[in-house]
Scaffold this motif. Structure first.
Motif, mmCIF file in Angstrom:
data_model
loop_
_atom_site.group_PDB
_atom_site.id
_atom_site.type_symbol
_atom_site.label_atom_id
_atom_site.label_comp_id
_atom_site.label_asym_id
_atom_site.label_seq_id
_atom_site.Cartn_x
_atom_site.Cartn_y
_atom_site.Cartn_z
ATOM 1 N N PRO A 173 33.336 51.232 21.144
ATOM 2 C CA PRO A 173 33.405 49.943 21.828
ATOM 3 C C PRO A 173 34.013 48.877 20.927
ATOM 4 O O PRO A 173 33.787 48.882 19.720
ATOM 5 N N VAL A 174 34.824 48.009 21.508
ATOM 6 C CA VAL A 174 35.346 46.861 20.763
ATOM 7 C C VAL A 174 35.035 45.601 21.565
ATOM 8 O O VAL A 174 34.889 45.659 22.786
ATOM 9 N N ALA A 175 34.918 44.475 20.858
ATOM 10 C CA ALA A 175 34.611 43.220 21.535
ATOM 11 C C ALA A 175 35.662 42.966 22.610
ATOM 12 O O ALA A 175 36.858 43.005 22.342
ATOM 13 N N THR A 176 35.203 42.767 23.845
ATOM 14 C CA THR A 176 36.142 42.589 24.945
ATOM 15 C C THR A 176 36.569 41.131 25.070
ATOM 16 O O THR A 176 37.683 40.840 25.448
ATOM 17 N N SER A 177 35.666 40.208 24.752
ATOM 18 C CA SER A 177 36.041 38.801 24.777
ATOM 19 C C SER A 177 35.587 38.195 23.462
ATOM 20 O O SER A 177 34.407 38.032 23.240
ATOM 21 N N THR A 178 36.538 37.947 22.564
ATOM 22 C CA THR A 178 36.148 37.356 21.286
ATOM 23 C C THR A 178 36.288 35.836 21.382
ATOM 24 O O THR A 178 36.872 35.312 22.330
ATOM 25 N N PHE A 179 35.755 35.150 20.396
ATOM 26 C CA PHE A 179 35.936 33.705 20.283
ATOM 27 C C PHE A 179 37.007 33.392 19.236
ATOM 28 O O PHE A 179 37.043 32.306 18.692
ATOM 29 N N ASP A 180 37.873 34.393 18.945
ATOM 30 C CA ASP A 180 38.941 34.158 17.962
ATOM 31 C C ASP A 180 39.814 32.996 18.420
ATOM 32 O O ASP A 180 40.244 32.939 19.575
ATOM 33 N N GLY A 181 40.072 32.067 17.520
ATOM 34 C CA GLY A 181 40.959 30.950 17.836
ATOM 35 C C GLY A 181 40.292 29.837 18.616
ATOM 36 O O GLY A 181 40.906 28.804 18.874
ATOM 37 N N VAL A 182 39.037 30.022 19.010
ATOM 38 C CA VAL A 182 38.359 29.000 19.812
ATOM 39 C C VAL A 182 37.853 27.862 18.924
ATOM 40 O O VAL A 182 37.996 26.693 19.241
ATOM 41 N N VAL A 183 37.259 28.241 17.803
ATOM 42 C CA VAL A 183 36.704 27.247 16.882
ATOM 43 C C VAL A 183 37.289 27.481 15.489
ATOM 44 O O VAL A 183 37.041 28.533 14.902
ATOM 45 N N PRO A 184 38.069 26.528 14.967
ATOM 46 C CA PRO A 184 38.599 26.726 13.614
ATOM 47 C C PRO A 184 37.455 26.902 12.618
ATOM 48 O O PRO A 184 36.477 26.164 12.657
ATOM 49 N N GLY A 185 37.577 27.905 11.766
ATOM 50 C CA GLY A 185 36.536 28.128 10.759
ATOM 51 C C GLY A 185 35.568 29.232 11.119
ATOM 52 O O GLY A 185 34.833 29.713 10.261
ATOM 53 N N LEU A 186 35.562 29.655 12.389
ATOM 54 C CA LEU A 186 34.700 30.771 12.788
ATOM 55 C C LEU A 186 35.316 32.080 12.292
ATOM 56 O O LEU A 186 36.520 32.291 12.424
#
Ligand code: MTE
Ligand code: MO
Length: 519
Positions: free
Chosen positions: A216-229
């Motif tokens: 399984p891989v993350a289907t919905s990431t928060f990449d790019g949503v919050v700088p610094g995450l």
């Protein structure tokens, strides 16, 4: 009254003592890196942080998070500089003084480092530090005086350079002091550069075959949503590195083999090509170091490609007494965990790929172990040379050094945004981070601001139980000083403990908190 030249000479002697202290500290650090023991100054700083008495000092130390460690290291260096200055000033009359001062400093450094790891090598590093500090101070103070011995009746302050002193003394003092200062500043950084010197990626070994099974891989990431995450998947060049190797082993794959043996029915030797011919799996797995302090960054999540360990063990036929999987690296490092862990269905593997590429040298090329849910020190052998099935009473590298025999990864959560100590503008903002509890999985993450109610954060979707999960919470920031805390609940419904425990012997616990200011 002290004459101006006299004051100048006293100042030079004090400076000599400061440079002596700096050279001593730097020598201890360089020796520690080479000998792979804890750096004495950093170890003293650790001891101060761990044993800081009183609530006030504790609060002061917490206020500097996440810069506590560097701040305390600077404080230790400042104390050493002050001691060095006082010593240098008094050395003209008492040539033995630098030795008398360096000795207890070295003993403190040796004790602080030696209690963390490698007592003998820590002692050697501290001894070298003390000798370097004392010799440098002596040489510089003598140069500051123009090479003249102290005369009877001279004051504590060093005498001045007289017209009879050889010309150029001043210059030679400054030259020596500058050389010492340059060594102190440059040597620690240089020796660390040498430690990771060389190419990061192995010479082309051809692209890895495509995996036949993908986890399984993350289907919905928060990449790019919050700088610094933290990104859902940690890039190879940003992945933390922990090992005892001074120089990264750069294994030539042509001569490399992996021996599977010990208490098995069919011992076997595999070449790199043999591994690549087997069906490969790809799994996202979070790797964590037992030395990771709450809120720290010795943890990362990568997509690993490799041969399932269970398959290799089944082919070898583990005998009943083969209770432990003991792996060994090409440089002799070892790690062991219960054989049952390898066979309980988790995605343990002999990995050859990391995020779609052959393993980088520093992460274990050509092959390493990756075992979800247990700390790296009991499992994640890089530059793998052998897997031996052994009885449980055998110990891997870190166990006799004071670390737990079993190393299940503890449930942890970390606030990436906002970073501790930052200032924000009032208004709507996002608190974000990552949480992990391999292989139980993360069920929930909650955030509390200023001891307020726990609020459920949103979790990125689809991550498997072996990986960390990104989380977000929107927050209406009001002016003032705020304290944000986070805690995670694992897939079995167990909430991460608030009880603070140090990293030794089996991993840190406690809730990560950051303090920030909103304007
Ligand atoms: N050969 C070797 N493998 C090793 C180690 C080591 O010292 N030598 N350290 C282990 C530890 S303590 C950890 S946390 C992980 C870190 O893996 P990484 O450097 O790829 O992040 O590697 C493990 N594998
Ligand atoms: Mo580790």
């Amino acid at each position: 009254m002290t004459s101006a030249p006299r004051r100048k000479a006293a100042g030079a002697a004090a400076l000599g003592g400061v440079v002596g202290a700096a050279v001593g500290s730097a020598t201890g650090d360089v020796a520690a890196v080479v000998l792979r023991s804890p750096s004495p100054v950093a170890a003293v700083a650790d001891a101060v942080v761990d044993r800081a008495p009183g609530a006030v000092l504790r609060a002061g130390i917490d206020a500097f998070a996440p810069f506590t460690k560097p701040v305390v290291v600077l404080a230790v260096l400042a104390v050493l500089a002050a001691v060095g200055a006082a010593t240098g000033r008094r050395t003209a009359r008492r040539p033995w003084l630098p030795w008398a001062v360096a000795a207890p400093c070295a003993v403190i450094g040796a004790l602080a480092a030696g209690t963390i790891d490698a007592p003998f090598r820590s002692g050697v590093a501290a001894l070298l530090a003390g000798v370097a500090g004392a010799v440098t101070t002596g040489v510089l103070v003598r140069a500051a005086r123009g090479g003249r011995p102290a005369r009877d009746g001279e004051g504590v302050d060093a005498p001045t350079a007289s017209p009879l002193d050889p010309p150029g003394t001043r210059r030679s003092f400054l030259g020596l002091a500058a050389a010492g200062g340059a060594f102190a500043v440059l040597a620690p950084a240089t020796v660390r550069r040498i430690r990771s010197w060389g190419p990061a990626t192995p010479p082309p070994v051809g692209a890895l075959p495509a995996p036949t099974v993908r986890g399984p891989v993350a289907t919905s990431t928060f990449d790019g949503v919050v700088p610094g995450l933290s990104p859902a998947v940690t890039p190879n060049d940003a992945f933390y590195r922990i090992d005892t190797a001074f120089i990264v082993p750069r294994v030539d794959v042509a001569g490399w083999t992996l021996d599977i043996g010990g208490l098995v029915q069919r011992p076997r030797t595999l070449r790199y090509a043999d591994l690549l011919e087997m069906p490969l799996v790809e799994e996202e797995i979070t790797l964590a170091c037992v030395s990771n302090e709450v809120g720290d960054e010795l943890v990362g999540n990568a997509r690993w490609t490799g041969v399932p360990l269970a398959r290799l063990l089944e082919e070898a036929g583990v005998l009943a007494e083969g209770e432990q999987v003991m792996s060994r690296s090409v440089d002799g490092w070892t790690a062991g965990f219960p054989t049952s862990v390898a066979l309980d269905g988790r995605a343990a593997m002999v990995a050859v790929g990391m995020n779609g590429e052959p393993l980088p040298y520093r992460h274990g090329f050509p092959a390493r172990l990756v075992v979800p849910g247990i700390y790296g020190y009991v499992s994640a052998t890089k530059w793998l040379a052998a897997i031996d099935l052994v009885p449980w009473d055998r110990n891997g590298y870190w166990v006799p050094r004071g670390w737990a025999k079993l190393g299940p990864i503890k449930t942890q959560s970390r606030i990436d945004v906002p970073r501790a100590g930052t200032r924000l503008a009032a208004g709507r903002t996002t608190i974000a981070g990552v949480a992990w509890a391999p292989v139980r999985g993360v069920r929930a993450v909650e955030v509390s601001v200023d001891e307020g109610p726990w609020q459920r954060a949103r979790l990125a979707g689809g991550a498997g139980p072996a990986t960390w999960v990104q989380w977000l919470l929107d927050w209406e920031a009001t002016p003032g000083l705020h304290r944000i805390r986070v805690r995670a609940t694992d897939g079995q419904g167990e909430t991460q403990t608030q009880v603070e425990q140090d990293v030794a012997p089996d991993g840190a616990t406690g809730w990560h908190r950051v303090q920030i200011t909103v304007d």
